[in-house]
Design a protein around this motif. Structure first.
Motif, PDB file in Angstrom:
ATOM      1  N   ALA A 161       0.834  -1.205   0.000  1.00 12.40           N
ATOM      2  CA  ALA A 161       0.000   0.000   0.000  1.00 12.40           C
ATOM      3  C   ALA A 161       0.865   1.250   0.000  1.00 12.40           C
ATOM      4  O   ALA A 161       0.569   2.224  -0.707  1.00 12.40           O
ATOM      5  CB  ALA A 161      -0.936  -0.015   1.211  1.00 12.40           C
ATOM      6  N   ASN A 218      -0.724   4.607  -1.176  1.00 12.98           N
ATOM      7  CA  ASN A 218      -1.955   4.601  -0.371  1.00 12.98           C
ATOM      8  C   ASN A 218      -1.582   4.470   1.101  1.00 12.98           C
ATOM      9  O   ASN A 218      -1.655   3.387   1.692  1.00 12.98           O
ATOM     10  CB  ASN A 218      -2.870   3.455  -0.810  1.00 12.98           C
ATOM     11  N   GLN A 235      -3.052   5.656   3.756  1.00 15.94           N
ATOM     12  CA  GLN A 235      -4.165   5.352   4.651  1.00 15.94           C
ATOM     13  C   GLN A 235      -4.423   3.846   4.705  1.00 15.94           C
ATOM     14  O   GLN A 235      -4.671   3.277   5.769  1.00 15.94           O
ATOM     15  CB  GLN A 235      -5.433   6.086   4.201  1.00 15.94           C
ATOM     16  N   ARG A 236      -4.364   3.201   3.550  1.00 14.72           N
ATOM     17  CA  ARG A 236      -4.550   1.745   3.505  1.00 14.72           C
ATOM     18  C   ARG A 236      -3.428   1.056   4.287  1.00 14.72           C
ATOM     19  O   ARG A 236      -3.673   0.113   5.050  1.00 14.72           O
ATOM     20  CB  ARG A 236      -4.547   1.279   2.050  1.00 14.72           C
ATOM     21  N   ASP A 252      -4.151   1.402   7.953  1.00 15.08           N
ATOM     22  CA  ASP A 252      -5.249   0.541   8.383  1.00 15.08           C
ATOM     23  C   ASP A 252      -4.785  -0.910   8.538  1.00 15.08           C
ATOM     24  O   ASP A 252      -5.124  -1.584   9.523  1.00 15.08           O
ATOM     25  CB  ASP A 252      -6.405   0.609   7.380  1.00 15.08           C
ATOM     26  N   VAL A 253      -4.000  -1.376   7.564  1.00 15.20           N
ATOM     27  CA  VAL A 253      -3.510  -2.749   7.611  1.00 15.20           C
ATOM     28  C   VAL A 253      -2.581  -2.938   8.815  1.00 15.20           C
ATOM     29  O   VAL A 253      -2.679  -3.926   9.563  1.00 15.20           O
ATOM     30  CB  VAL A 253      -2.769  -3.114   6.308  1.00 15.20           C
TER      31      VAL A 253
END
Length: 202
Positions: free
Chosen positions: A51, A56, A58-59, A62-63
């Motif tokens: 990501a 990305n 933000q992804r 989150d992960v």
């Protein structure tokens, strides 16, 4: 406070693609972070780094946050989380993340280096210098930290020359020095570090 456009520090980003994390003059770190995840359970780490590589952040965050719920002591996931927070300009949180890693893994230079990147982005050059000195104490031949430290010294010198110019406009020796220091090229050329070695099992 230094402008964000005044240079570019290079930040360590594990095995992810180069990231232009910040505009201050400090470079990303290079060194492998060992994950506490087993070879069979690397998908969260891989997904977070993928990501970041795709831009990305933000992804990636989150992960990393989800995986850290299961593996709270994983050094690589925590480092990726700090990189993602930096990319998202959530600098106070990124600073906390890297500070925690420097306390728990003082032998690793990457968290110190990225801590310097975050501090420099906020114009806190003296604290950025201290973080880079910590990286060099940990690994004396850590080239990125030396390069970033040179960039920080150049910015500190420029700041002092500007102050001297304001305090004594009649001093004709300051302007050439300021011009010389300001001409030092600071190229945002991040590398692909492997990350800190250490990651205790959860």
């Amino acid at each position: 406070m230094e402008s964000a456009a005044s240079g570019a520090l290079r930040a360590a980003c594990l095995a992810c693609a180069p990231l232009f994390l910040l505009a201050p003059a400090v470079a990303p770190a290079q060194a492998p972070l060992q994950s506490s995840l087993s070879a069979e359970v690397t998908r969260p780490q891989d997904a977070a780094q993928a990501a970041l590589k795709a831009g990305n952040a933000q992804r990636a965050l989150d992960v990393a946050d989800t995986a850290l719920g299961t593996f709270p002591h994983d050094a690589t996931l925590r480092f990726v989380r700090g990189v993602a927070l930096t990319s998202l300009r959530r600098l106070p949180e990124a600073e906390q993340a890297f500070e925690a890693l420097t306390r728990e893994y003082p032998e690793l230079p990457e968290p110190y280096n990225n801590l310097a990147v975050v501090r420099a982005a906020q114009g806190r050059l003296d604290l950025a210098r201290e973080a880079l000195e910590g990286a060099i104490r940990a690994v004396p031949d850590y080239a990125i930290a030396h390069e970033n430290l040179g960039d920080i010294y150049a910015r500190l010198a420029a700041r002092s020359y500007r102050t001297a110019q304001q305090l004594d406009p009649a001093n004709k020796t300051v302007a050439p020095k300021l011009k010389l220091v300001s001409a030092v090229p600071v190229q945002p050329s991040p590398r692909q570090p492997a990350g800190p070695a250490g990651g205790n099992p959860p």
